[in-house]
Design a protein around this motif. Structure first.
Motif, PDB file in Angstrom:
ATOM      1  N   ASP A 329     -53.132 -31.824-113.915  1.00 48.77           N
ATOM      2  CA  ASP A 329     -54.473 -31.601-113.365  1.00 48.77           C
ATOM      3  C   ASP A 329     -54.647 -30.181-112.844  1.00 48.77           C
ATOM      4  N   GLY A 330     -53.587 -29.370-112.905  1.00 47.53           N
ATOM      5  CA  GLY A 330     -53.679 -27.973-112.511  1.00 47.53           C
ATOM      6  C   GLY A 330     -53.667 -27.710-111.020  1.00 47.53           C
ATOM      7  N   ARG A 331     -53.424 -28.729-110.217  1.00 45.78           N
ATOM      8  CA  ARG A 331     -53.487 -28.539-108.767  1.00 45.78           C
ATOM      9  C   ARG A 331     -52.165 -28.084-108.153  1.00 45.78           C
ATOM     10  N   LEU A 332     -51.060 -28.360-108.816  1.00 45.93           N
ATOM     11  CA  LEU A 332     -49.748 -28.047-108.262  1.00 45.93           C
ATOM     12  C   LEU A 332     -48.974 -27.163-109.231  1.00 45.93           C
ATOM     13  N   LEU A 333     -48.274 -26.194-108.680  1.00 44.48           N
ATOM     14  CA  LEU A 333     -47.376 -25.326-109.444  1.00 44.48           C
ATOM     15  C   LEU A 333     -45.991 -25.421-108.815  1.00 44.48           C
ATOM     16  N   VAL A 334     -45.032 -26.002-109.533  1.00 44.25           N
ATOM     17  CA  VAL A 334     -43.668 -26.095-109.015  1.00 44.25           C
ATOM     18  C   VAL A 334     -42.809 -25.020-109.674  1.00 44.25           C
ATOM     19  N   PHE A 335     -41.759 -24.620-108.980  1.00 49.51           N
ATOM     20  CA  PHE A 335     -40.804 -23.684-109.553  1.00 49.51           C
ATOM     21  C   PHE A 335     -39.463 -23.843-108.845  1.00 49.51           C
ATOM     22  N   LEU A 336     -38.401 -23.430-109.527  1.00 46.21           N
ATOM     23  CA  LEU A 336     -37.060 -23.426-108.958  1.00 46.21           C
ATOM     24  C   LEU A 336     -36.751 -22.045-108.403  1.00 46.21           C
ATOM     25  N   SER A 337     -35.866 -22.022-107.428  1.00 44.71           N
ATOM     26  CA  SER A 337     -35.404 -20.746-106.876  1.00 44.71           C
ATOM     27  C   SER A 337     -33.881 -20.740-106.827  1.00 44.71           C
ATOM     28  N   SER A 338     -33.290 -19.659-107.343  1.00 42.66           N
ATOM     29  CA  SER A 338     -31.845 -19.448-107.260  1.00 42.66           C
ATOM     30  C   SER A 338     -31.536 -18.408-106.191  1.00 42.66           C
ATOM     31  N   LYS A 339     -32.234 -18.507-105.072  1.00 43.78           N
ATOM     32  CA  LYS A 339     -32.077 -17.537-103.982  1.00 43.78           C
ATOM     33  C   LYS A 339     -30.639 -17.458-103.490  1.00 43.78           C
ATOM     34  N   GLN A 340     -29.957 -18.615-103.438  1.00 40.24           N
ATOM     35  CA  GLN A 340     -28.574 -18.604-102.952  1.00 40.24           C
ATOM     36  C   GLN A 340     -27.685 -17.767-103.857  1.00 40.24           C
ATOM     37  N   ALA A 341     -27.916 -17.823-105.155  1.00 39.80           N
ATOM     38  CA  ALA A 341     -27.118 -17.031-106.085  1.00 39.80           C
ATOM     39  C   ALA A 341     -27.430 -15.548-105.937  1.00 39.80           C
ATOM     40  N   VAL A 342     -28.722 -15.218-105.829  1.00 40.29           N
ATOM     41  CA  VAL A 342     -29.115 -13.814-105.711  1.00 40.29           C
ATOM     42  C   VAL A 342     -28.578 -13.209-104.418  1.00 40.29           C
ATOM     43  N   ASP A 343     -28.738 -13.929-103.311  1.00 40.40           N
ATOM     44  CA  ASP A 343     -28.356 -13.379-102.013  1.00 40.40           C
ATOM     45  C   ASP A 343     -26.846 -13.302-101.820  1.00 40.40           C
ATOM     46  N   SER A 344     -26.094 -14.218-102.454  1.00 39.49           N
ATOM     47  CA  SER A 344     -24.641 -14.235-102.262  1.00 39.49           C
ATOM     48  C   SER A 344     -23.895 -13.479-103.350  1.00 39.49           C
ATOM     49  N   GLY A 345     -24.518 -13.317-104.523  1.00 40.84           N
ATOM     50  CA  GLY A 345     -23.839 -12.670-105.637  1.00 40.84           C
ATOM     51  C   GLY A 345     -23.114 -13.633-106.551  1.00 40.84           C
ATOM     52  N   ALA A 346     -23.064 -14.929-106.206  1.00 44.73           N
ATOM     53  CA  ALA A 346     -22.445 -15.917-107.093  1.00 44.73           C
ATOM     54  C   ALA A 346     -23.211 -15.980-108.405  1.00 44.73           C
ATOM     55  N   HIS A 347     -22.499 -16.143-109.512  1.00 43.59           N
ATOM     56  CA  HIS A 347     -23.174 -16.171-110.804  1.00 43.59           C
ATOM     57  C   HIS A 347     -24.190 -17.301-110.874  1.00 43.59           C
ATOM     58  N   ASN A 348     -23.842 -18.454-110.338  1.00 40.22           N
ATOM     59  CA  ASN A 348     -24.748 -19.592-110.236  1.00 40.22           C
ATOM     60  C   ASN A 348     -24.512 -20.252-108.885  1.00 40.22           C
ATOM     61  N   ALA A 349     -25.544 -20.815-108.311  1.00 47.29           N
ATOM     62  CA  ALA A 349     -25.403 -21.473-107.012  1.00 47.29           C
ATOM     63  C   ALA A 349     -26.409 -22.616-106.935  1.00 47.29           C
ATOM     64  N   THR A 350     -26.543 -23.207-105.755  1.00 46.44           N
ATOM     65  CA  THR A 350     -27.428 -24.352-105.570  1.00 46.44           C
ATOM     66  C   THR A 350     -28.884 -23.899-105.585  1.00 46.44           C
ATOM     67  N   ASP A 351     -29.706 -24.619-106.336  1.00 44.07           N
ATOM     68  CA  ASP A 351     -31.121 -24.283-106.443  1.00 44.07           C
ATOM     69  C   ASP A 351     -31.935 -25.013-105.376  1.00 44.07           C
ATOM     70  N   SER A 352     -33.153 -24.539-105.191  1.00 50.77           N
ATOM     71  CA  SER A 352     -34.140 -25.233-104.362  1.00 50.77           C
ATOM     72  C   SER A 352     -35.426 -25.351-105.168  1.00 50.77           C
ATOM     73  N   LEU A 353     -36.246 -26.346-104.826  1.00 50.22           N
ATOM     74  CA  LEU A 353     -37.498 -26.588-105.535  1.00 50.22           C
ATOM     75  C   LEU A 353     -38.663 -26.344-104.601  1.00 50.22           C
ATOM     76  N   HIS A 354     -39.710 -25.682-105.099  1.00 46.57           N
ATOM     77  CA  HIS A 354     -40.852 -25.299-104.274  1.00 46.57           C
ATOM     78  C   HIS A 354     -42.152 -25.621-105.020  1.00 46.57           C
ATOM     79  N   VAL A 355     -43.236 -25.716-104.258  1.00 52.11           N
ATOM     80  CA  VAL A 355     -44.527 -26.035-104.840  1.00 52.11           C
ATOM     81  C   VAL A 355     -45.607 -25.150-104.227  1.00 52.11           C
ATOM     82  N   ILE A 356     -46.594 -24.798-105.047  1.00 55.70           N
ATOM     83  CA  ILE A 356     -47.765 -24.042-104.614  1.00 55.70           C
ATOM     84  C   ILE A 356     -48.998 -24.889-104.920  1.00 55.70           C
ATOM     85  N   ASN A 357     -49.856 -25.083-103.933  1.00 51.81           N
ATOM     86  CA  ASN A 357     -51.142 -25.735-104.166  1.00 51.81           C
ATOM     87  C   ASN A 357     -52.096 -24.707-104.772  1.00 51.81           C
TER      88      ASN A 357
END
Length: 652
Positions: A329-357
């Motif tokens: 319906d176009g009301r929600l935009l979800v996305f994943l974030s690999s912030k833990q990987a970027v901030d720590s330098g690990a090649h891969n790390a735990t993701d988080s899920l976020h939403v924009i109305n």
């Protein structure tokens, strides 16, 4: 050479072909029909061509009937008799209605890219895109992005930016004249300005850039306002504003300053690394009416590719934002974030899920609020593997939304397995919807209304199709009990039968190995048990078979309990397999993963050596060999190979 060697090699070569002939199920799409109880599935499959050292690619169709009103619960799949080979095709993307198909044929160097619009009976339009417009389309897991608009008149995609003209010289020096050929003895071309690429599999590829195909006109236009400092990928269409006056594209942008901790103005590669900083951006579609009002002024993100609005950063507070997906319906935009990987330098790390109305009348000058749906899990609540360890997603379905408009389906690593999760975007509730009492790994292929089309496999069971149905149960029974899974009778079963017969007497188990003498400064997550996937044969005398130990690289990658042709082939030859997931492996919580950096030698290798005795006892209780403890990090690396060669092979 042993006289028996040629026959043995020939026998093993023939056996290897049995395993490589098993097709891989790469992806699937659900095509809509006018009947709510019927749908069509398009499967993309591949098979190695050993002689040509390439992959054959095929498309296979099936009609799915759920028969919800007839009392029949299991779905009925009617398959096309033969798959169709897609020679020379780089990608196929169906339109939202399923009535059209975009076929991409990337040309060889110097040849145009062909875009075909195929309807149900013929090729409706064929567009040849010259190299001066753009190069081949990206079809990889990072930059790939092909998106139809709802009216099915425009297609946005990511392709290589055209190469910059090389300077030409003649006897008088530099010349601007066009048409200077390589074979002209009176003139020559320089190399031009050096442009850094993303390395690895992206070597010598052009900058990932955004383009839009206008199907009625047969024209391709580059997106405007996207800084040349950004590498673009994963594009989707934003919902149109009321009246359809303004069209926007949402995409992921990776900055050229993409080094470790953003301290290096180098790209440093991206193929196996989710720790490269990126953000979500929005830009106006280059094919529309007047420019949207309220465009922000030019920023310092980089040089604008053209006039007009500059791409808007939708996630300025995030060092990572990936896989944008709008609800239907176009009301929600979800996305994943690999912030833990970027901030720590690990090649891969735990993701988080976020939403924009997403507002229906959004303007380019409006900053949107971001809400966290699933946070980073630092440490699971228990150590038996039953509690959610966090999100570890290497990709997201093009349309991950169930028909309720609030539930997203994701595939994620869960310790040593891959599982399918449902996430309620409004409440943040996460549930594992695939069976918990098996060693199988699962991967979602596509969604069919409220149902899920998936593929499942184990180290000794080739991939098979499953169909998950959501049942009506009480909330007290839990989300996991809402789902039942039907194994689908498919053409893949015939090709899998030979392999399954070769592995009939094999079994798979997941061993839990306690962490030896955890230090006081070790986090709770770092004290969780290690795991190893053990493949063994129950035949007589198999307890003395040699064992192959598989250690994944990364180090922040994971070996899951899915089918591997090479591993299954080794098992059929009589080898036991021990696939180790040491601390630092994704799928066990962020604390366990972050316990590895800086302690690779002392933690990774030493743990395997110190607990090697326990592992050996689990597998070979009658073996009397002892284990020598390492005295240094270097010795731990040395001993790991020596020990497995000396002790595990000694029982052969």
């Amino acid at each position: 050479m042993d006289a028996m060697a040629p026959e043995e090699y020939a026998s093993q070569s023939k056996l290897l072909q049995e395993f490589t002939n098993v097709p891989s199920i790469d992806s699937a799409s659900i095509l809509k029909t006018n009947d709510e109880d019927r749908s069509r599935a398009m499967f993309s499959i591949s098979q190695p061509d050993l002689l040509a050292n390439t992959n054959r690619k095929y498309v296979l169709y099936s009609h799915i009937t759920t028969r919800a009103g007839t009392g029949t619960t299991s779905p009925d799949f009617q398959w096309s008799p033969f798959p169709t080979e897609t020679t020379g095709v780089s990608a196929t993307v169906p339109s939202p209605s399923g009535s059209k198909l975009l076929v991409v044929r990337n040309g060889e160097r110097g040849c145009p890219t062909k875009l075909e619009i195929v309807c149900q009976s013929h090729v409706e339009k064929e567009i040849h895109v010259a190299g001066s417009v753009h190069g081949p389309l990206y079809t990889d897991e990072w930059f790939h992005g092909v998106s139809w608009n709802q009216e099915e008149t425009l297609v946005a995609y990511v392709a290589e930016a055209p190469a910059t003209p090389r300077p030409a010289f003649n006897r008088s020096g530099y010349t601007r004249e066009e048409g200077c050929s390589e074979g002209d003895c009176s003139a020559w071309k320089g190399q031009g300005v050096w442009e850094e690429d993303w390395g690895e599999t992206y070597s010598k590829k052009g900058r990932p850039s955004l383009f839009v195909l206008d199907i009625p006109r047969g024209e391709v236009v580059a997106a405007k306002g996207v800084p040349t400092s950004l590498s673009v990928g994963q594009v989707v269409w934003a919902p149109e504003s009321p009246g359809g006056r303004h069209k926007y594209l949402v995409f992921v942008g990776w900055s050229e300053r993409n080094g470790f901790f953003q301290n290096t103005a180098r790209k440093l590669g991206i193929k196996y690394c989710s720790n490269r900083p990126c953000a979500l951006y929005a830009a106006p579609c280059p094919i529309q009416g007047p420019e949207p009002p309220g465009n922000p002024p030019a920023t310092t993100d980089g040089k604008s590719g053209s006039g007009g609005a500059v791409a808007r950063n939708l996630t300025p507070g995030f060092s990572s934002a990936l896989f944008p997906r709008f609800s239907r319906d176009g009301r929600l935009l979800v996305f994943l974030s690999s912030k833990q990987a970027v901030d720590s330098g690990a090649h891969n790390a735990t993701d988080s899920l976020h939403v924009i109305n997403w507002p229906s009348d959004w303007k380019m000058d409006e900053q949107l609020d971001v809400t966290q749906v699933v946070p980073v899990v630092m440490c699971p609540e228990d150590d038996d593997g039953g509690c959610f360890p966090g999100l570890y997603c290497s990709s997201v379905l093009p349309d991950p939304w169930l028909s309720d408009g609030r539930t997203v389906i994701l595939t994620s690593s869960w310790r040593s397995a891959e599982v399918i999760l449902s996430v309620d975007v409004l409440s943040g509730k996460v549930a594992r919807i695939t069976p918990e009492d098996s060693c199988y790994s699962w991967r979602a292929l596509a969604l069919d209304g409220t149902n899920v089309l998936a593929v499942s496999s184990s180290p000794i069971d080739p991939p098979s199709i499953s169909y998950g149905r959501r049942l009506a149960v009480t909330p007290a029974e839990g989300e996991a009990r809402r789902w039942t899974w039907d194994e689908v009778t498919s053409p893949f079963m015939a090709s899998n039968s030979k392999v399954k017969s070769l592995l009939l007497h094999h079994s798979v188990s997941i061993l839990k190995i306690p962490v030896p003498s955890p230090s006081a400064d070790l986090s709770d997550g770092g004290k969780l048990p290690l795991e190893a996937i053990f493949v063994s044969c129950s035949c007589k005398g198999s307890s003395r078979s040699p064992t192959v130990v598989v250690l994944h690289g990364g180090p922040h990658s994971v070996s899951v309990s899915s089918y591997s042709k090479s591993s299954a082939f080794l098992a059929s030859l009589g080898f036991n397999l021990l696939v180790v997931n040491y601390r630092g492996t994704p799928g066990y919580g962020e604390e366990a993963l972050q316990s590895l950096p800086g302690k690779v030698g002392s933690q990774y290798a030493r743990s395997l050596i110190e607990r090697g005795g326990d592992v050996k006892i689990m597998m070979f209780p009658e073996d009397i060999h002892e284990i020598n403890l390492p005295r240094s990090d270097f010795e731990s690396f040395l001993n790991i190979g020596v020990w497995f060669k000396k002790h595990l092979n000694a029982v052969a």
